[in-house]
Structures are given as C-alpha cells and as structure tokens.
Design an enzyme around this catalytic site. Structure first.
Site, PDB file in Angstrom:
ATOM      1  N   ALA A 145       0.854  -1.194   0.000  1.00 30.40           N
ATOM      2  CA  ALA A 145       0.000   0.000   0.000  1.00 30.40           C
ATOM      3  C   ALA A 145       0.885   1.238   0.000  1.00 30.40           C
ATOM      4  O   ALA A 145       1.299   1.717   1.057  1.00 30.40           O
ATOM      5  CB  ALA A 145      -0.937   0.000   1.203  1.00 30.40           C
ATOM      6  N   ARG A 147      36.632  26.864 -16.523  1.00 33.03           N
ATOM      7  CA  ARG A 147      37.290  25.741 -17.197  1.00 33.03           C
ATOM      8  C   ARG A 147      37.627  26.129 -18.645  1.00 33.03           C
ATOM      9  O   ARG A 147      36.763  26.641 -19.379  1.00 33.03           O
ATOM     10  CB  ARG A 147      36.364  24.526 -17.191  1.00 33.03           C
ATOM     11  N   GLY A 182      31.549  17.608 -17.287  1.00 33.82           N
ATOM     12  CA  GLY A 182      32.256  16.470 -17.859  1.00 33.82           C
ATOM     13  C   GLY A 182      32.654  15.450 -16.811  1.00 33.82           C
ATOM     14  O   GLY A 182      31.903  15.147 -15.888  1.00 33.82           O
ATOM     15  N   GLU A 225       6.173  11.309  -1.062  1.00 33.49           N
ATOM     16  CA  GLU A 225       5.134  12.334  -0.907  1.00 33.49           C
ATOM     17  C   GLU A 225       4.172  12.360  -2.095  1.00 33.49           C
ATOM     18  O   GLU A 225       3.584  13.397  -2.422  1.00 33.49           O
ATOM     19  CB  GLU A 225       5.753  13.727  -0.716  1.00 33.49           C
TER      20      GLU A 225
END
Length: 387
Positions: free
Chosen positions: A129, A271, A343, A367
């Site tokens: 249930a 980067r 990456g 929930e």
C-alpha cells in the site's frame, strides 16, 4: 503583481542560507563516507538551530512555534535544503499533524517535540500500500478502552532515531456505492511500546545518513487518547498534511537545482578548452540558459503556490501538486545537465553534483509519485466539466 519579499523575509532567507553554508554543508563529506549521521553532530546542529529560532518554525505560535507564514517557511526550506537531507533534517520542522494534539497528547508528544527533546516519524506506506492508501493492511481493533494494532510499515524515514510514530491504520470498513471502503485513523505510538519493532530498512542509492526503516506492530496496545482526530478521519489528517508536505519537497528540489546550477555555471566560466573558457561554446552556454529558465519557472511556481497557501486559495491542492511534479522533475534535468557541463569532474565526489544527482531520483516518488500529482491536477481540471 508584487513579487517582492519583505525586509524580514529577505533577512530570514539570508540568515538560513548562511547557517546552511557554515553549519551543514561542511559535514556532507562524513555522510558520504560513512552513511551515518553522528548523534552528537545531530544534537549540536539542532541546538544551534534552536538558538537561531529555526526549530519548529513551521508550527503555530499557539503551540510554541514561530508561526511562519508559508512563504517565509518555504524560504527556510530552500535555505536549509541546499545541504544533504540528513543534515537539513537536524533542524527540526515537526510534522504539522502534531499541531492537532489535544488533551494528554500535548504533554506526552507535542511539548517534548517543541522543546527539542523528542522527534517523530510518520508511518503510512506499506509493502502493498503505497499510492493506494485504501489497500492499507495495518489494522487497529478496539478492545475495551484501547486499540490493538497489528501490521507492517516500510520506507519509514528516520524511525530509528525517533521517539514516536504518527501511525495510520484501518479501524473499520464502510459500505459505499463503489464497494467497501476502509476507515483510516491516525494514532501516536511510542516506539518503545511493547510489540513495536524498529527494523533496518533498505539500502538505497541516495540520501546518505538519512535512514529508512521497517516498523512491525504485533498486538501493540494504545489508548483512545492516542488517536489524532476522530475514528475514521485519517484521510482528512493525511490531506491536511500532504499538501504542505508536497510543497516542502518542491522547495527541497528547487534549492538543490539552484546549487547544482551554480556549480555548473562556475565551472563553465573558469574551465578552459581550446584556449577559451567553455562557457563561450554554445554546446555549454545554451544548456546553461535552459537550466536557468527551468529554475526560474520552478521558483515562480513554488513561491506563488506558497503565497496561495497563505491566502487559502481554493486551488491549493492542484497548485501543490503542480509545484511538486515540476520541481522534482526539473531537478532531475538540471542535475543531469550540470554533470554534463562539468564532464568527467561532474561524476567525481570532489563536486556535489553526483550526490545531488543520486538524491534527486527519489523526489519524484515520495510524498506522492509524479503520476499521483498528475492525477490530482487532471482530476481538478475535468471535474468542473462533469468528466
């Protein structure tokens, strides 16, 4: 339309976010390495949260809480939920069902929770249930002035570090035009009561240090005074709790999506590849734009729904469902793209992205699954048309 926060709300948001950055996030590594939340750390964070006035900030002033409105409380949830769930939960926001405590329940359950001396868990889901609450097999049978409870619950969050459980059980059956319908009632049950077993739960992919347990009830005897609301009023109690609960999930997802995006954005801006920062390449910058748009839409939906809750809008049920389904699914998309942006580093534990990615998956399930949320939304759309 005024979307501005009040000065108090801005200060609250900034305060909670700073608390999270300094008191919660630095401890994430220990959870990832050990999958355990040290008891002394939990109590220390709880104490600091109480000093800051965050403990039970969701509870009404009439029972000793801060009585925050839904918009303000949603800001608190967002601020704390940038960190791992086990750490965010150390700052206790008790289940709002406890505000309905009466009589002996107040001294035995509510007041110790409000003082930070006890904590509760909720037991509704069973092996057979989950979404189908009417399939609940845990039963409470009247015996004189008591109730005798038998059954099993699972996926129970943090039962092993809780003192009592808010338990839902079938207490009878009614005949309806559509066939028999179980009457569900709500009880407050001490976890050290005779016949209660708190068993280890399942190993799962995310949320390190956040425990799930199996609860077994074998002829557990509780008094009439331990029932919340009337007999058979469990569905009403559930409804009063689930709406705000779903909005809380949406706030959690929103906060984590924002954190994942910030990591990806910073990485894209620093980067370098082929002599340029990678954020200058459309393969990186366009997905960043999509992530930012997704997050903005989620925040607007989340905060608008909180605003509606504060005004008792008639559409709150479907609004909470919309916020939950959008934010939980949006988090999955953003976490995935954030990893792609970074990456190889995205899947390394040096960054929080791989954790956020793992943790995100369950948000579409607990929930109320995404399918249940869509059922709620579509039902509200079709009912006025007689369909």
């Amino acid at each position: 339309m005024d979307f501005a926060l009040t000065e108090e709300q801005r200060l609250l948001s900034d305060t909670v976010r700073e608390f999270c950055e300094h008191e919660l996030i630095p401890h994430e590594e220990i959870l990832e390495k050990t999958n355990e939340l040290p008891r002394d750390l939990e109590l220390e964070i709880r104490r600091k949260g109480m000093e800051l006035g965050l403990h039970a900030c969701n509870m009404p002033e009439s029972v000793g809480g801060a009585g925050l409105d839904c918009v303000s409380f949603t800001l608190v949830e967002k601020g704390l939920s940038r960190a791992s769930l086990a750490l965010a939960e150390c700052v206790r926001r008790p289940n709002n069902i406890l505000a309905a405590c009466e009589g002996e329940q107040i001294a035995h359950f509510l007041q110790p929770v409000m003082r930070g001396e006890k904590r509760e868990c909720v037991a509704m889901t069973e092996p057979e249930a989950g979404s189908d609450l009417k399939g609940m097999k845990t039963r409470a049978v009247r015996d004189g002035g008591d109730w005798v409870i038998n059954g099993t619950k699972h996926f129970i969050s943090n039962a092993e570090i809780s003192d009592f459980v808010i338990l839902f059980a079938a207490t009878g059956e009614d005949e309806t035009p559509k066939g028999p319908r179980k009457r569900i009632s709500c009880f407050l049950v001490d976890l050290d009561a005779a016949g209660v077993e708190v068993a280890k739960g399942y190993d799962h992919m995310g949320h390190r240090g956040y425990y799930n347990n199996i609860l077994r009830f074998d002829d557990v005897r509780v008094g009439d005074w331990q029932m919340v609301g009337g007999e058979g009023e469990g569905f009403k109690v559930v409804s009063d709790w689930l709406g705000p609960g779903r909005l809380t999930v949406a706030a959690v997802c929103q906060a984590r999506a924002e954190r994942a995006f910030e990591v990806a954005l910073d990485y894209a801006a620093t980067r370098k590849q082929f002599g340029e920062v990678i954020g200058k390449f459309q393969g990186i910058s366009f997905p960043l734009a999509d992530m930012a748009t997704d997050i903005r839409l989620g925040d607007l939906l989340l905060m608008n729904t909180a605003w509606k809750v504060d005004r008792n809008a008639p559409t709150v049920a479907e609004d909470c469902a919309m916020a939950k389904v959008w934010c939980s699914e949006m988090l999955g998309r953003v976490a995935d793209q954030a990893i792609q942006t970074c990456g190889g580093m995205g899947v390394m534990s040096d960054l929080p992205l791989e954790r956020i990615y793992r943790d995100a998956r369950v948000e579409r399930i607990w929930e109320g699954t995404s399918e249940i949320q869509r059922h709620i939304i579509s039902r509200q759309l079709l009912r006025p048309l007689g369909a």
